[in-house]
Write an enzyme that holds these catalytic residues in place. Structure first.
Site, short mmCIF file in Angstrom:
data_model
loop_
_atom_site.label_atom_id
_atom_site.label_comp_id
_atom_site.label_asym_id
_atom_site.label_seq_id
_atom_site.Cartn_x
_atom_site.Cartn_y
_atom_site.Cartn_z
N GLU A 19 32.32 -3.45 -4.08
CA GLU A 19 32.41 -3.76 -5.51
C GLU A 19 31.71 -5.06 -5.85
O GLU A 19 31.05 -5.17 -6.88
CB GLU A 19 33.87 -3.81 -5.96
N LEU A 27 19.83 -10.36 -2.47
CA LEU A 27 20.66 -9.51 -3.32
C LEU A 27 20.89 -10.13 -4.69
O LEU A 27 21.20 -9.43 -5.65
CB LEU A 27 22.01 -9.26 -2.62
N TYR A 79 37.49 -6.09 -13.73
CA TYR A 79 36.92 -4.86 -13.20
C TYR A 79 37.18 -4.71 -11.70
O TYR A 79 37.68 -3.68 -11.23
CB TYR A 79 35.40 -4.76 -13.45
N ASP A 129 33.87 -0.71 -16.11
CA ASP A 129 32.54 -1.26 -15.91
C ASP A 129 31.57 -0.63 -16.92
O ASP A 129 31.99 0.07 -17.83
CB ASP A 129 32.07 -1.02 -14.47
N CYS A 149 27.73 18.25 -17.56
CA CYS A 149 28.90 17.38 -17.65
C CYS A 149 30.21 18.18 -17.69
O CYS A 149 30.35 19.10 -18.50
CB CYS A 149 28.80 16.51 -18.89
N CYS A 187 33.79 15.94 -25.52
CA CYS A 187 33.00 14.77 -25.90
C CYS A 187 32.70 14.76 -27.40
O CYS A 187 31.98 15.62 -27.91
CB CYS A 187 31.71 14.74 -25.10
#
Length: 365
Positions: A40, A83, A123, A141, A206, A212
């Site tokens: 994460e 990174l 998060y 997120d 989806c 949706c």
DNA sequence: GATGCGTGGTC
DNA sequence: TGACCAAGCAT
């Protein structure tokens, strides 16, 4: 559709979909909390493909939380090098030490404690709690914001506090209807592979498209709503490769701010519309240089969130390092913790000096 | 709430 | 190719 039915159908559809469509990722081999935390942290503002190799190397080097806690900051930064957002690595090490100093050998399933650790925001704590400990704590997120901004057809920016609170409430309700570790990853996986930004989303694939609201209204391409992104300012810059009797000049950046504590060759970001040559003049003055500089005709772009710098490289020779710089042999130069853009520039110069035998680093006579 | 913090990929 | 994107956090 009422909210309860929406939550039930979303939980069912996403669970089925995730179990058959999840990608094989290195941090999904098990649900060890330390391994989840490392993934994460690395994935913050960083793409999956880029993280993979760094994650593998990190886990080989620091396989457990206690091994990380006893590592030096230099070793940790070296492993993170390339990174970006290096405070993540420093925070991760500090967090490991705090856990160890609390008498623990592993992360506890304790929201308050986890949230108190450096580098663990709302998060990341949500991700660790839900994925590693299977607790119904939402992890909101960018992916999850996008998914819910479309499911709910949110007209306002979902990144604002109000939008995030609304999304967290819906996400928590859904997590309680299934396995939090599955559903949290399902939200993110959907956002990463199907419910993608802009007009690229793959609504026909989806599993929740029939739930949706944006799909029904045809507004999915305009979600998430948000403010215009800031324009990236472009500037010139100058960098100097200063040849010294035993190597070249490097300096250390101050602690705090950009590239905190990293090494660099001297460089300067230009002012608005300033030429690279003008930057060089100012840099030379700053270093109290009194020698002629040669334009190496090498450039590299340093990219940042709000500006990018086209950096031009010059070289010169001096008998001793200028003010604020140290001397370092060139073979050590490449292994040094140095920002990626500067390192590329130095490598180009070394290659060029090898090809053309410029004697870039020969002693001053 | 706004800003700083890296890097590389995409279209 | 320039604008935007990618699993945020600290201050």
């Amino acid at each position: 559709m009422n909210a309860e039915k929406f939550h039930i159908e979303a939980a069912e559809a996403l669970t089925v979909w995730y179990n058959s469509h999840k990608r094989d990722l290195p941090w999904r081999l098990d649900r060890d909390p330390y391994r989840i935390l490392v993934s994460e942290a690395m994935l913050q503002q960083t793409q999956v493909e880029r993280v993979k190799s760094f994650y593998a190397r990190w886990m080989e080097r620091f396989p457990t939380l206690t091994s990380l806690a006893s590592a030096s900051e230099d070793d940790v930064l070296a492993c993170w090098q390339g990174l970006g957002y290096y405070s993540r690595a420093r925070s991760l090490r500090k967090a490991a030490r705090l856990v160890r100093d609390a008498g623990l050998t592993t992360l506890p399933p304790d929201w308050e404690f986890l949230r108190s650790l450096p580098g663990l925001g709302p998060y990341t704590v949500g991700a660790v709690c839900s994925i590693a400990f299977d607790l119904p704590v939402p992890a909101i997120d960018g992916n999850v914001r996008r998914v819910f901004s479309r499911l709910l057809d949110m007209p306002d920016d979902p990144a604002k506090a109000k939008g995030t609170a609304l999304i967290a409430a819906h996400a928590a309700a859904i997590l309680k209807l299934g396995s939090p570790h599955i559903l949290t990853q399902a939200f993110m996986e959907l956002g990463a592979t199907v419910c993608t930004p802009g007009a690229t989303c793959r609504c026909p694939q989806c599993p929740v498209s029939r739930l949706c609201a944006a799909k029904a209204a045809g507004t999915q391409g305009q979600r998430p709503a948000g403010p215009r992104k800031n324009v990236v300012e472009r500037r010139n810059g100058a960098a100097l490769l200063i040849s010294l009797p035993q190597g070249c000049a490097v300096r250390k950046r101050p602690i705090g701010g950009l590239w905190s504590g990293f090494c660099e060759i001297p460089w300067l970001r230009g002012e608005e519309k300033e030429s690279a040559f003008s930057c060089l003049s100012r840099l030379a003055a700053e270093l109290r240089l009194s020698c002629p500089c040669t334009d190496l005709k090498l450039e590299e772009t340093l990219k940042f969130t709000r500006w990018q710098v086209r950096l031009h490289l010059w070289s010169c020779r001096m008998p001793q390092p200028p003010a604020g710089c140290d001397e370092l042999s060139t073979d050590k130069l490449i292994g040094l913790p140095m920002p990626a853009g500067l390192k590329r520039l130095v490598q180009k110069a070394l290659e060029k000096s090898g090809e053309k035998q410029l004697e870039l680093f020969s002693p001053v006579r």
